[in-house]
Design an enzyme around this catalytic site. Structure first.
Site, PDB file in Angstrom:
ATOM      1  N   GLN A  30       1.377  -2.298   6.490  1.00 31.07           N
ATOM      2  CA  GLN A  30       1.168  -1.597   5.219  1.00 31.07           C
ATOM      3  C   GLN A  30      -0.332  -1.486   5.018  1.00 31.07           C
ATOM      4  O   GLN A  30      -0.991  -2.430   4.595  1.00 31.07           O
ATOM      5  CB  GLN A  30       1.845  -2.370   4.083  1.00 31.07           C
ATOM      6  CG  GLN A  30       3.338  -2.579   4.317  1.00 31.07           C
ATOM      7  CD  GLN A  30       4.166  -1.299   4.206  1.00 31.07           C
ATOM      8  OE1 GLN A  30       4.225  -0.677   3.157  1.00 31.07           O
ATOM      9  NE2 GLN A  30       4.779  -0.867   5.313  1.00 31.07           N
ATOM     10  N   GLY A  61       7.295  -0.472  -5.978  1.00 29.55           N
ATOM     11  CA  GLY A  61       7.302  -0.366  -4.521  1.00 29.55           C
ATOM     12  C   GLY A  61       6.088   0.379  -3.969  1.00 29.55           C
ATOM     13  O   GLY A  61       5.304   0.963  -4.722  1.00 29.55           O
ATOM     14  N   HIS A  62       5.992   0.407  -2.654  1.00 28.07           N
ATOM     15  CA  HIS A  62       4.819   1.032  -2.023  1.00 28.07           C
ATOM     16  C   HIS A  62       4.788   2.542  -2.248  1.00 28.07           C
ATOM     17  O   HIS A  62       5.807   3.206  -2.250  1.00 28.07           O
ATOM     18  CB  HIS A  62       4.709   0.704  -0.541  1.00 28.07           C
ATOM     19  CG  HIS A  62       5.914   0.985   0.293  1.00 28.07           C
ATOM     20  ND1 HIS A  62       5.969   0.636   1.620  1.00 28.07           N
ATOM     21  CD2 HIS A  62       7.117   1.534   0.005  1.00 28.07           C
ATOM     22  CE1 HIS A  62       7.138   0.996   2.101  1.00 28.07           C
ATOM     23  NE2 HIS A  62       7.852   1.524   1.161  1.00 28.07           N
ATOM     24  N   ASN A  63       3.560   3.024  -2.458  1.00 31.54           N
ATOM     25  CA  ASN A  63       3.297   4.458  -2.625  1.00 31.54           C
ATOM     26  C   ASN A  63       3.862   5.060  -3.898  1.00 31.54           C
ATOM     27  O   ASN A  63       3.888   6.277  -4.049  1.00 31.54           O
ATOM     28  CB  ASN A  63       3.801   5.242  -1.403  1.00 31.54           C
ATOM     29  CG  ASN A  63       3.046   4.807  -0.156  1.00 31.54           C
ATOM     30  OD1 ASN A  63       3.590   4.066   0.664  1.00 31.54           O
ATOM     31  ND2 ASN A  63       1.809   5.190  -0.066  1.00 31.54           N
TER      32      ASN A  63
END
EC number: 2.3.1.191
Lengths: 354, 354, 354
Positions: free
Chosen positions: C199, C240-242
Site C-alpha cells: 500500500q 478504507g484505502h483510496n
C-alpha cells in the site's frame, strides 16, 4: 530514504513469468492507468477500464491477452494481471527494515529472549519470558506481554498490544492499535450482579496472518482462540473468545464474531457483517456486507441479509408494513381461500381488515 | 510464573457451598468436559452437553442434581453449575499482581498522588494532580490524564487512555486500547462549516465496571457521561457524550450508543446493536444483536429488528419487494375491497397493477 | 489548573453579536437550563425545552426572540442560540496549552524538524524526517512515523498513531487511539492463498478536520486516501484505502466506508452506517443511522434503510415472511389476475398456495 529498486520488463518476466511485448523498458514503481507516468508500470485487471488505455502514459502495462490489442506500448501479458501487479509491486516496494537492535528507550524484561537480528523500536515494552524471533520488528510503543512468543519475520506496528501468553506465528503482521488477547466477555449472573469468569485460554495466531488496525481478538475462556494460517483480518474487527477463524479466510472492516463460533477455511466476510456466537460456518462461505449471520451455515455459497436503502420518505412508507407483515400474509391467504371456495365476492367481510 | 493454587473438593464446598459427591480429590485448574484432565474440574451447565459426561476425563465435575446420575466420578452438586464454575475458576486463577512501585521508565507528574501499594508499569504516564488509589495496576503504556482519579484495586491495561478529569471507581477493569473521556461529537453548523463545541463534562465510571478493549466512552458536553455500578461493556463499543448506562447492564461487542441516551439497569445488548441518541430505555430491556433502537423503549422485554439472512439469490428476489411494500399492501387492500363490495371479478382493472 | 476566563454579557455581545436584554452580569461557564447556576450562562436552542425556563437558575440565558418573553432574567437574544452558545463556550473554555518544548522522555529522530513552540509530550516518538509545525501538541505516547508532516496548531491525542509519509493539515485534531495510514486491505488471490499488495499511497488530512478516538483511516493502495477540509469524523470509524471524504462532511460513530468510495461535500452519516466500496455519493446527502449504502447515490437528499425493531415475538412472526416475500408478491399478482379475468372464484386452485 533508501532508493527503491528498478526493474526491466525482461527481469520481471524472468522472475514472475508472463510474456513481454514491445520495448524492454525499465520501471521503478507501480501506478494506476490514469496516473502512472513513463517510469511506472500500470495494470488492467477489470475489462471495464479498458478504454483508459488510450490515454494511459505509463511506461508499461500489465494486461491479459484479450486486452493487448488496445495498447501499443510496452506490456507484460499474463492470465492474471491483478496478481501479477501485486507481485511486481512487492518487488518494487520491499519492506523497509530498520537496523536490528534494541532501542535504548525500550524496556525489555531480563528474562525475555530477543533474536540478535530482531528490531525493538523506541518505547516498546517486552514482558518477562517473552520470545521474539529472528528479524521480528516491534514498532514504537507496542506492548508485548509476559511469555508471548512471536515467530520469525513478524511485524508488530506501533501501539499494538499483545497480552501475556499469546502465540504469534511467523510472517504475521499486526497493525497499530490492535489488541490481541484481552479477556473474553465471560460473566456469570449471581442474581444481583455479574461475576467475572477468568479467561485462561490464549490467542494463537498461525503463520502468514494479517490483523488490521484496532482489531481486537479476545483470549479463550478455557481453550484457545485461534486464527488459522493465512487468514486476513481488516481493521476494527472484533473476534470473541474461543472463536476459530479458518485458513485463508478474509474479513473486511468492522466485522464482529461472537464467542465460540467456528468459521471454516476460504470464507469471505463483507464489511460490518455480524456473526452470532456458538455457531458453525463451513468452508467456502461468502457473507455479504452488513449481513447478520444468526444461525449456522452448513453449505458453501453466498449469503446476504440487509435492508435495502431508499429515500427516507419511501422507507418510512414501506418499512412500517414490516411490523405487520404476518397480518398482510394472513390477509392474502384469506383472499386466496375465498377465491378458491367461492365465498367471495360478498359485501360484508369485517374480518379481512386488521 | 508463580505456582497456581490447588484445592480439594471439600475445600471448595467449604468456601462456595454445594454438595460433594464421591472422592475428595484435588484440582488445580478448570476445563471443558471435552478436554479437562485428571487434575482439572469441569462443569455441566447446559443439559444439551450431558452426553459428553460419558467420555469426560476430568478429575471432577460441577453439575446439577438433575445430571448427577450421568457421572460416576467425583462431583460437586449445585443449583447453578455455571456460577459455581466461575467462582472455582476465580479461586484457581487469582489475578497475578506485580510488585508495587513505579517503574523507572514511567513518567509521573510531580503533583500526582500514587498509593504506596499501587503498581505503575513501564512507560506509563500520569498527569498532574492525578490520584491513583491503593493496589491500582497501571499496565505498560497506559495514559492517565491530569486530575484523573482511579479507585482502589482497579486495573488499567496496556495503552488504554484516560483523558483529564475523569473519575474511575474501585475494582474497575479497563482493557487495552480503550479510550475514556475523548471529546464528544459536539458541533454547531455556522452556515459554511462546523464549529467545535468544547466538551466540558467528564466520564464517571462507577465501581465494579469492566470496559473492553478498544471501547471508547466520550466525555460529556456539559454534564457527565456515566457508566453505573457493575455495568459490563465488551470490546469496540462506542458510548456517546452524556449517555448514562445503568447498573449491571451488559453490552456485547461493537454496540454503539449515540449521545444523551439514558439506559436503565439490568439491560442486555447483543453484538453490534445500535442505539440512537436522545432516547430512554427502561430497566430490564434485552436488545438482540444487530438491532437498531430508533425510539425509546418504555416497557421491559426483549426487542429485535434485523433482516434475516438468505442465500444471495433468494435475498435479491425477496428484498427488492421491500422498496414497494406499501404498494403491495395497497394492492391487497384493494383486492379485499373488491371482494367485499362485489366489484370483482371484472375483465378491465388497469388500476390494480402499479 | 489555570483560572478560567470570565465575561460580562456586554463583552460577549461585543465579540459575538446578538442583543443584550437585562442586567449586564458576568458569567464564567456554560451550562444546561436544568443545572446552570448564577455564574453560568445557559441556552435554549430547541423550543420543546422552553418550559424549563421557568425553573432555570442560570445567571443568563442565550435564546431567540421568539422565546425571550418566557425568561425574565439577563439574556442574549440571537437568531441561532446553539451556534452562539458554541462560541461562548469556546471563549470560556480555551484549549489548555502546556509549555512548549520536548519532554525528556520523548524519542525524537535526529532528522525530524520540530517547531520551537511545539509541545512534544512524555513518551512520544517522532520518526526520521518528520516535520512538526508551530504550536502543534503531541500528547503522551502518540507515534509519528517517518516523513510525516503536521501543520500548525494541530493536536494529536495520547497513543494515536500516524504511519510514515502521511500529511496532516493545520488545526487538525486527532483523538486518542486513532490510527492514520495503516495498510489498506489489499490482497490478491493466487489460487491457494492471499498475497499482500503493498500500500504505497498516503493519507492526506486537510485543514480543520477532527478525527475521533479509535477511528482508523487506511493509506491508499496506489493514490492517496483524502479527508477534505473541515470534515468531522466521530469515534470508531473505518475509512478504507483510496476513499475521499468531502469538505465539511460529518460522520457519526461506528461508520464504515469501504475502499475507493468517493463521498461528496456537506454530507452527513448517522451512526454505524456502512458504505460499500467503489461507489460515489454526491454532495449534500444525508444517510441515516444503521443504513447500508449498497450503490452510488446520485441525488442529494436523505436516505434510509434499516429494519424496524419490534418485541422479539412479533419480529419472529413478521420477519419470517421476508424469506418468501417474492412468493407473497406473486400470489397477490395471481389474485389480481384472477379478479381481472373473471377466473375466480372457483373451488380448485392448487397453484395459489406455495
Amino acid at each position: 530514504m533508501p532508493s527503491r529498486p528498478i526493474f526491466r520488463l525482461s527481469e520481471l518476466v524472468a522472475r514472475l513469468g508472463g510474456e513481454l511485448r514491445g520495448a524492454d523498458v525499465a520501471v521503478g514503481q507501480v501506478g494506476t492507468l490514469e496516473r502512472a507516468g513513463p517510469e511506472q508500470i500500470a495494470f488492467l485487471a477489470n475489462p471495464k477500464y479498458r478504454r483508459q488505455l488510450s490515454d494511459c502514459r505509463a511506461g508499461a502495462v500489465i494486461l491479459s491477452a484479450a486486452a493487448v490489442a488496445d495498447w501499443s506500448g510496452p506490456a507484460i501479458v499474463t492470465s492474471d494481471p491483478y496478481l501479477y501487479f501485486a507481485r511486481v509491486s512487492a518487488l518494487l516496494n520491499p519492506v523497509v527494515r530498520p537496523a536490528p537492535g534494541i532501542d535504548p528507550s525500550a524496556v525489555v524484561a531480563a528474562s525475555a529472549e530477543v533474536a540478535a537480528d530482531a528490531y525493538i523500536g523506541p518505547l516498546v515494552s517486552v514482558g518477562e519470558g517473552a520470545r521474539i524471533g529472528p528479524r521480528v520488528m516491534l514498532q514504537p510503543g507496542c506492548r508485548i506481554g509476559a511469555e508471548v512468543e512471536i515467530g520469525a519475520d513478524s511485524v508488530i506496528h506501533p501501539n499494538a498490544v499483545i497480552y501475556p501468553d499469546c502465540r504469534i506465528g511467523a510472517r504475521v503482521i499486526i497493525h497499530a492499535g490492535a489488541v490481541i488477547g484481552a479477556d473474553g466477555f465471560g460473566l456469570a449472573w449471581n442474581g444481583a450482579a455479574w461475576e467475572k469468569i477468568p479467561q485462561i485460554g490464549r490467542v494463537v495466531i498461525e503463520d502468514d496472518v494479517e490483523i488490521g488496525a484496532s482489531t481486537t481478538i479476545d483470549r479463550g475462556a478455557l481453550d484457545d482462540t485461534v486464527i488459522r494460517q493465512g487468514a486476513k483480518l481488516d481493521n476494527q474487527i472484533q473476534i470473541g473468545h474461543n472463536v476459530v477463524v479458518g485458513r485463508h479466510t478474509a474479513m473486511a472492516g468492522c466485522v464482529g464474531v461472537a464467542g465460540s463460533t467456528k468459521i471454516g477455511d476460504y470464507c469471505t466476510f463483507g464489511g460490518s457483517a455480524m456473526i452470532i456466537g456458538h455457531i458453525e460456518i463451513v468452508d467456502r462461505v461468502n457473507v455479504m456486507a452488513g449481513t447478520l449471520v444468526g444461525k449456522s451455515i452448513k453449505q458453501a455459497g453466498t449469503y446476504t441479509g440487509w435492508y435495502p436503502m431508499q429515500p427516507h420518505r419511501d422507507w418510512l412508507a414501506n418499512a412500517s408494513h414490516l411490523r405487520h407483515l404476518d397480518t398482510l400474509a394472513g390477509r392474502v391467504r384469506q383472499l386466496e381461500r375465498k377465491m378458491a371456495t367461492g365465498e367471495a365476492p360478498v359485501a360484508d367481510e369485517g374480518d379481512s381488515t386488521p
